[in-house]
Scaffold this motif. Structure first.
Motif, PDB file in Angstrom:
ATOM      1  N   ASP A 170       0.827  -1.208   0.000  1.00 42.34           N
ATOM      2  CA  ASP A 170       0.000   0.000   0.000  1.00 42.34           C
ATOM      3  C   ASP A 170       0.861   1.258   0.000  1.00 42.34           C
ATOM      4  N   THR A 171       0.422   2.250  -0.760  1.00 39.83           N
ATOM      5  CA  THR A 171       0.974   3.591  -0.690  1.00 39.83           C
ATOM      6  C   THR A 171      -0.096   4.512  -0.104  1.00 39.83           C
ATOM      7  N   THR A 172       0.280   5.739   0.178  1.00 36.44           N
ATOM      8  CA  THR A 172      -0.731   6.686   0.640  1.00 36.44           C
ATOM      9  C   THR A 172      -1.828   6.837  -0.405  1.00 36.44           C
ATOM     10  N   LYS A 217       7.686  19.134   1.749  1.00 35.29           N
ATOM     11  CA  LYS A 217       8.434  18.568   0.635  1.00 35.29           C
ATOM     12  C   LYS A 217       9.730  17.918   1.111  1.00 35.29           C
ATOM     13  N   ASP A 218      10.388  18.520   2.089  1.00 42.06           N
ATOM     14  CA  ASP A 218      11.673  17.999   2.540  1.00 42.06           C
ATOM     15  C   ASP A 218      11.537  16.675   3.289  1.00 42.06           C
ATOM     16  N   ASP A 219      10.328  16.362   3.769  1.00 43.82           N
ATOM     17  CA  ASP A 219      10.136  15.065   4.431  1.00 43.82           C
ATOM     18  C   ASP A 219      10.466  13.915   3.493  1.00 43.82           C
ATOM     19  N   GLY A 220      10.351  14.154   2.177  1.00 41.68           N
ATOM     20  CA  GLY A 220      10.586  13.088   1.217  1.00 41.68           C
ATOM     21  C   GLY A 220      12.050  12.775   0.970  1.00 41.68           C
ATOM     22  N   ARG A 221      12.968  13.588   1.458  1.00 44.70           N
ATOM     23  CA  ARG A 221      14.391  13.339   1.219  1.00 44.70           C
ATOM     24  C   ARG A 221      14.829  12.054   1.927  1.00 44.70           C
ATOM     25  N   VAL A 222      15.406  11.144   1.165  1.00 46.14           N
ATOM     26  CA  VAL A 222      15.865   9.866   1.719  1.00 46.14           C
ATOM     27  C   VAL A 222      17.176  10.075   2.459  1.00 46.14           C
ATOM     28  N   ARG A 223      17.230   9.558   3.654  1.00 45.21           N
ATOM     29  CA  ARG A 223      18.464   9.552   4.445  1.00 45.21           C
ATOM     30  C   ARG A 223      18.938   8.106   4.522  1.00 45.21           C
ATOM     31  N   ILE A 235       8.984   5.521   1.286  1.00 43.01           N
ATOM     32  CA  ILE A 235       8.675   5.564  -0.144  1.00 43.01           C
ATOM     33  C   ILE A 235       7.192   5.343  -0.375  1.00 43.01           C
ATOM     34  N   ARG A 236       6.614   4.388   0.345  1.00 42.55           N
ATOM     35  CA  ARG A 236       5.169   4.143   0.190  1.00 42.55           C
ATOM     36  C   ARG A 236       4.340   5.263   0.821  1.00 42.55           C
ATOM     37  N   ALA A 237       4.783   5.752   1.966  1.00 43.10           N
ATOM     38  CA  ALA A 237       4.030   6.798   2.656  1.00 43.10           C
ATOM     39  C   ALA A 237       4.033   8.109   1.889  1.00 43.10           C
ATOM     40  N   PHE A 238       5.112   8.384   1.152  1.00 37.09           N
ATOM     41  CA  PHE A 238       5.240   9.655   0.446  1.00 37.09           C
ATOM     42  C   PHE A 238       4.844   9.564  -1.024  1.00 37.09           C
ATOM     43  N   THR A 239       4.156   8.484  -1.400  1.00 40.63           N
ATOM     44  CA  THR A 239       3.601   8.340  -2.739  1.00 40.63           C
ATOM     45  C   THR A 239       2.091   8.522  -2.677  1.00 40.63           C
ATOM     46  N   PRO A 240       1.511   9.510  -3.353  1.00 39.34           N
ATOM     47  CA  PRO A 240       2.109  10.306  -4.423  1.00 39.34           C
ATOM     48  C   PRO A 240       2.800  11.609  -3.984  1.00 39.34           C
ATOM     49  N   TRP A 241       2.595  12.056  -2.747  1.00 41.09           N
ATOM     50  CA  TRP A 241       3.205  13.332  -2.333  1.00 41.09           C
ATOM     51  C   TRP A 241       3.707  13.210  -0.906  1.00 41.09           C
ATOM     52  N   PRO A 242       4.845  13.800  -0.589  1.00 38.59           N
ATOM     53  CA  PRO A 242       5.704  14.664  -1.410  1.00 38.59           C
ATOM     54  C   PRO A 242       6.668  13.910  -2.304  1.00 38.59           C
ATOM     55  N   SER A 243       6.594  12.599  -2.316  1.00 32.84           N
ATOM     56  CA  SER A 243       7.471  11.672  -3.027  1.00 32.84           C
ATOM     57  C   SER A 243       8.816  11.561  -2.329  1.00 32.84           C
ATOM     58  N   THR A 252      17.836  15.484  -8.925  1.00 28.51           N
ATOM     59  CA  THR A 252      16.849  14.774  -8.120  1.00 28.51           C
ATOM     60  C   THR A 252      16.453  13.454  -8.778  1.00 28.51           C
ATOM     61  N   LEU A 253      16.377  12.416  -7.963  1.00 28.45           N
ATOM     62  CA  LEU A 253      15.932  11.105  -8.424  1.00 28.45           C
ATOM     63  C   LEU A 253      14.846  10.624  -7.477  1.00 28.45           C
ATOM     64  N   LYS A 254      13.614  10.518  -7.991  1.00 31.39           N
ATOM     65  CA  LYS A 254      12.506  10.040  -7.173  1.00 31.39           C
ATOM     66  C   LYS A 254      12.548   8.523  -7.075  1.00 31.39           C
ATOM     67  N   LEU A 255      12.271   8.011  -5.890  1.00 30.50           N
ATOM     68  CA  LEU A 255      12.179   6.570  -5.663  1.00 30.50           C
ATOM     69  C   LEU A 255      10.699   6.215  -5.606  1.00 30.50           C
ATOM     70  N   VAL A 256      10.218   5.546  -6.620  1.00 27.57           N
ATOM     71  CA  VAL A 256       8.788   5.297  -6.774  1.00 27.57           C
ATOM     72  C   VAL A 256       8.350   4.005  -6.087  1.00 27.57           C
ATOM     73  N   ARG A 257       9.183   2.974  -6.223  1.00 31.74           N
ATOM     74  CA  ARG A 257       8.823   1.672  -5.628  1.00 31.74           C
ATOM     75  C   ARG A 257      10.091   0.963  -5.209  1.00 31.74           C
ATOM     76  N   ALA A 258      10.045   0.313  -4.071  1.00 36.75           N
ATOM     77  CA  ALA A 258      11.235  -0.376  -3.550  1.00 36.75           C
ATOM     78  C   ALA A 258      10.812  -1.490  -2.614  1.00 36.75           C
ATOM     79  N   ARG A 259      11.775  -2.336  -2.276  1.00 38.27           N
ATOM     80  CA  ARG A 259      11.538  -3.410  -1.305  1.00 38.27           C
ATOM     81  C   ARG A 259      12.820  -3.612  -0.500  1.00 38.27           C
TER      82      ARG A 259
END
Length: 324
Positions: A170-172, A217-223, A235-243, A252-259
């Motif tokens: 599930d994503t948001t 928007k900055d919440d989406g930055r991957v650490r 990644i799932r929580a921030f899809t579709p926004w803020p990504s 910038t490189l968006k991470l759309v789906r991962a495991r």
């Protein structure tokens, strides 16, 4: 404890609905089935789409299509907006993702109650982003709460709840769509209960309260120093926004789906380092590795990992930038 809510009149209840996004539409439809809609309140039209033309919110569009009285004030403290609300003489005010906090003056207007359709099982995840918060927390269930509104955000008594299972993928976006439908059904049940046995408000347990603040928007930055399981949830929580996003070669490189990867990186590999390429881009994290399956480069469409790697300067050992 607040007295039991009941609407005993033979006439249909007069209802005012307040909402803005698509999430609110099933609730508005359900309310229209069980009451007389005497007015709809939504946020002002905003620039949307490629041309940035001013467009009504989804709730405004439905109200206009159905011919329901509609106001779109910048603030409900506006005297004209308050006068309109009073003139509508509501028995119920129903709120679903309106996006504004209601004053005590507005909350006092309905003869029966002001109620809210909230997308979590309160008291868990009070606030503006309850769906994302459930995914970030790794919850396996969430749901919808029909609650009696109070001055403090999402602190009112619980009237009715329905539970929804959270799927591992599930994503948001997907969870919001399901919860919207459940919200409509829960509201329909609540309105029906008002006509029969009534609704008994139940106070929330203060010890169980958690909060879901508004996302930025900055919440989406991957650490990458965080564990793989945490990044996958983000990644799932921030899809579709803020990504969720990282950077590659300064872009910038968006991470759309991962495991979460089944194997761990070798000792000493720095978080954010690409450790394998194939059907996924495997990246070392602070704990474990993450297999990134779908990405979207800046200004481009989303691609599966293999297609992206074929056209990008990416090799094992490449370091994806971490936030400072």
């Amino acid at each position: 404890m607040t007295k039991r809510l009941h609407f005993a009149d033979n006439r249909p209840a007069r209802a005012v609905f307040m909402g803005t996004p698509e999430f609110a539409l099933p609730s508005l439809e359900a309310l229209a089935e069980g009451t007389t809609i005497v007015g709809v309140v939504s946020q002002p039209d905003r620039a949307r789409g490629r041309g940035l033309a001013s467009q009504p919110s989804p709730v405004s569009a439905l109200a206009l299509a159905r011919g329901w009285p509609l106001i779109r004030p910048a603030t409900l403290r506006d005297p004209d907006a308050l006068a309109t609300l009073r003139a509508w003489e509501p028995d119920l005010i129903v709120v679903a993702a309106y996006g504004r906090i209601l004053s005590s003056t507005v909350l006092a207007l309905p003869t029966v109650a002001p109620i809210n359709v909230h997308a979590s099982l309160l008291p868990r995840h009070r606030g503006a982003s309850p769906i994302a918060a459930a995914l970030l927390a790794g919850d396996t269930t969430t749901g919808v709460t029909i609650m009696l509104m109070a001055q403090e955000m999402d602190a009112g008594d619980i009237l009715l709840q329905q539970t929804v299972a959270i799927a591992p993928d599930d994503t948001t976006g997907t969870l919001t769509a399901r919860l919207a439908e459940v919200g409509g059904r829960a509201l329909a049940e609540a309105v029906a209960c008002l006509r029969t046995d009534g609704l008994e408000p139940q106070p929330q347990d203060p010890a169980a309260v958690t909060f879901a603040p508004r996302l930025t928007k900055d919440d989406g930055r991957v650490r990458w120093s965080e564990p793989a399981v945490v990044i996958e949830r983000k990644i799932r929580a921030f899809t579709p926004w803020p990504s969720a996003f990282t950077t590659l070669a300064g872009r910038t490189l968006k991470l759309v789906r991962a495991r979460v990867a089944p194997t761990r990186p070798a000792a000493g590999v720095a978080p954010g380092t690409v450790i394998a390429l194939g059907d996924a881009i495997s990246v070392a994290t602070g704990d474990g590795a993450l297999d990134v399956v779908t990405v979207q480069a800046e200004g481009k469409r989303a691609l599966d990992a293999r297609a992206f790697v074929a056209g990008a300067r990416l090799a094992v050992g490449t370091r994806l930038d971490d936030a400072p």
